[in-house]
Design an enzyme around this catalytic site. Structure first.
Site, mmCIF file in Angstrom:
data_model
loop_
_atom_site.group_PDB
_atom_site.id
_atom_site.type_symbol
_atom_site.label_atom_id
_atom_site.label_comp_id
_atom_site.label_asym_id
_atom_site.label_seq_id
_atom_site.Cartn_x
_atom_site.Cartn_y
_atom_site.Cartn_z
ATOM 1 N N ARG A 177 0.579 -1.158 -0.195
ATOM 2 C CA ARG A 177 -0.179 0.003 -0.177
ATOM 3 C C ARG A 177 0.987 1.524 -0.113
ATOM 4 O O ARG A 177 0.315 2.416 -0.826
ATOM 5 C CB ARG A 177 -1.252 -0.275 1.483
ATOM 6 C CG ARG A 177 -2.057 -0.306 0.716
ATOM 7 C CD ARG A 177 -2.742 -1.395 2.554
ATOM 8 N NE ARG A 177 -1.672 -2.478 2.998
ATOM 9 C CZ ARG A 177 -1.602 -3.934 2.086
ATOM 10 N NH1 ARG A 177 -2.750 -3.962 1.431
ATOM 11 N NH2 ARG A 177 -0.777 -4.717 2.780
ATOM 12 N N THR A 178 1.871 1.353 1.160
ATOM 13 C CA THR A 178 2.635 2.883 1.339
ATOM 14 C C THR A 178 3.059 3.150 -0.565
ATOM 15 O O THR A 178 2.944 4.293 -0.341
ATOM 16 C CB THR A 178 3.825 2.443 1.681
ATOM 17 O OG1 THR A 178 2.714 2.228 3.727
ATOM 18 C CG2 THR A 178 4.379 3.519 2.441
ATOM 19 N N LYS A 226 25.847 -4.139 -2.624
ATOM 20 C CA LYS A 226 27.070 -3.883 -2.544
ATOM 21 C C LYS A 226 27.795 -3.545 -1.288
ATOM 22 O O LYS A 226 29.016 -3.881 -1.100
ATOM 23 C CB LYS A 226 27.354 -3.085 -4.308
ATOM 24 C CG LYS A 226 27.076 -4.247 -5.205
ATOM 25 C CD LYS A 226 26.869 -3.176 -6.015
ATOM 26 C CE LYS A 226 26.392 -3.367 -8.054
ATOM 27 N NZ LYS A 226 26.734 -1.756 -8.896
ATOM 28 N N ARG A 265 10.760 3.587 2.923
ATOM 29 C CA ARG A 265 10.858 2.787 4.491
ATOM 30 C C ARG A 265 12.323 1.931 4.313
ATOM 31 O O ARG A 265 13.052 1.559 3.388
ATOM 32 C CB ARG A 265 9.999 1.889 3.647
ATOM 33 C CG ARG A 265 9.473 0.464 4.596
ATOM 34 C CD ARG A 265 8.508 -0.479 4.332
ATOM 35 N NE ARG A 265 7.362 0.366 4.565
ATOM 36 C CZ ARG A 265 5.530 0.269 4.712
ATOM 37 N NH1 ARG A 265 5.723 -1.218 4.763
ATOM 38 N NH2 ARG A 265 4.462 1.049 4.989
ATOM 39 N N HIS A 295 5.603 5.950 11.127
ATOM 40 C CA HIS A 295 4.806 5.493 10.002
ATOM 41 C C HIS A 295 3.909 6.886 9.262
ATOM 42 O O HIS A 295 2.789 7.030 10.573
ATOM 43 C CB HIS A 295 3.460 4.199 9.588
ATOM 44 C CG HIS A 295 3.014 3.939 8.828
ATOM 45 N ND1 HIS A 295 3.801 4.598 7.722
ATOM 46 C CD2 HIS A 295 3.605 2.401 8.269
ATOM 47 C CE1 HIS A 295 3.214 3.493 6.321
ATOM 48 N NE2 HIS A 295 3.054 2.646 6.841
HETATM 49 N N1 CP Z 1 -0.023 -0.401 6.033
HETATM 50 C C1 CP Z 1 0.650 -0.420 4.820
HETATM 51 O O1 CP Z 1 1.940 0.189 6.216
HETATM 52 O O2 CP Z 1 1.231 -1.201 4.626
HETATM 53 P P1 CP Z 1 2.652 -1.932 2.832
HETATM 54 O O3 CP Z 1 3.294 -2.162 4.359
HETATM 55 O O4 CP Z 1 1.457 -2.540 2.323
HETATM 56 O O5 CP Z 1 2.777 -0.673 2.668
#
Ligand code: CP
Length: 359
Positions: A55-56, A84, A105, A133
């Site tokens: 999603r993110t 590497k 991320r 998050h």
């Molecule tokens: N909600 C969320 O962070 O989903 P993903 O890990 O799929 O990005």
């Protein structure tokens, strides 16, 4: 170190008025998408995903494409030069010279903060280990505003892995800034909300209760925020298996929930919500994921037009003191300057918020 940019590392670095403006913009984008078609034409967004995401990553990419901009990046560090041995500093430095905004991320706590120190464009934290998050929280706030018509006077049950769930940490910190929210923290003893998040609730005069029963909590809730047990954050398979099936929301349990309670979940879902619940009109988690595109469009637009500048580090180093959090980025990328906030014997790591005892 780079000069400051309008990074988004922690939502609480910004005032509540800023969040509200983004939520309002997200609402407008949802209702008038045609007005935003080319507003980021010529801009490039880089997505550096050192950890899996559906999603993110894709909602950020969709958001930028819908705004008329372009995207670059990787979703698997092993297909980039990270494989590497390239460090976070060098990757960030180079990719930020190719792009106008950088989304990161990373499995280590404080990694987005670390990336922001050398980036030559704004950095957005798309999840740093079990820490924060913030863009999921903006998604959750837009969902609540659209579906409950308010962000205050809510009884919010948070259930599952409250220890490792970064979405829970960010959401608690944000909702505690709106008046009269009451948190029901539903977890096992080992997966309770970390002390630093509870401290924020206390400082903001928020009521919270820690309980173990989902069934008993349900009748009092306006919102149930279910979370996955974060398998990847456990030290062993055994410890994960001991927690895994403690909370499963099913149709029978939903009989105890108010008619207007809504169920949210940041997703991915594993077993904690039975598939049969998806047909319940109170199950809004797929709609919540869709709101993630509108809010990320609003966020990209706001950050690209912002003149806000954050100082790189505001804390101080202490001779010979390292962060005691084994997952903190400063314990992996050793060139990073250590920095701790606060005074006295206990200070907080500026990257991951871990409390560190000085003596
Ligand atoms: N909600 C969320 O962070 O989903 P993903 O890990 O799929 O990005």
């Amino acid at each position: 170190m780079s000069k400051g940019f309008p990074h988004l590392i922690d939502l609480n670095d910004y005032p509540i008025s800023w969040w509200n403006k983004i939520i309002k913009l997200g609402h407008d984008i949802k209702n008038n998408p045609q007005d935003y078609l080319d507003v980021c034409k010529g801009k490039i967004m880089a997505t550096l995903f050192y950890e899996p995401s559906t999603r993110t990553q894709m909602s950020f990419q969709t958001a930028m494409i819908r705004l008329g901009g372009s995207i670059i990046g990787f979703d698997n560090p092993s297909t980039s030069s990270v494989f590497k041995g390239e460090n976070l500093k060098d990757t960030t430095k180079v990719i930020s010279s190719y792009s106008d905004i950088l989304i990161i991320r990373h499995p280590n706590e404080g990694a987005a903060k670390a990336a922001s120190l050398t980036s030559d464009c704004p950095v957005i934290n798309a999840g740093d280990g079990g820490h924060l998050h913030p863009t999921q929280t903006l998604t959750d706030l837009l969902t609540l505003k659209e579906e409950k018509c308010r962000l205050d006077n809510l009884v919010i049950g948070l259930c599952g892995d409250l220890k490792n769930g970064r979405t829970v940490h960010s959401l608690c910190k944000a909702l505690s800034c709106y008046p009269n929210n009451h948190f029901v923290l539903i977890s096992t003893e080992d997966l309770k909300l970390p002390a630093y998040v509870k401290d924020v609730l206390t400082v903001n005069n928020c009521k919270f209760t820690e309980v173990s029963s989902l069934e008993e909590s349900l009748p009092s809730l306006d919102v149930l925020y279910m979370t996955r047990i974060q398998k990847e954050r456990f030290a062993s398979e055994e410890e994960y298996l001991a927690e895994k099936d403690t909370y499963i929301l099913d149709r029978k349990k939903m009989l105890r929930a108010p008619k207007d309670m809504i169920i949210l979940h940041p997703l991915p879902r594993v077993e904690e919500i039975a598939i049969e619940v998806d047909d319940d009109k109170r199950a809004l988690y797929f709609k919540q994921a869709e709101y993630g595109v509108y809010i990320r469009m609003a966020l990209i637009l706001t950050i690209l037009n912002s003149k806000t500048i954050f100082p790189n580090l505001v804390g101080q180093p202490y001779l010979g003191v390292a962060c005691s959090n084994p997952k903190c980025i400063t314990n992996y990328e050793h060139y990073l300057p250590k920095s701790f906030r606060g005074i006295g014997d206990i200070v907080e790591c500026e990257y991951c918020d871990e409390r560190v005892l000085l003596k």
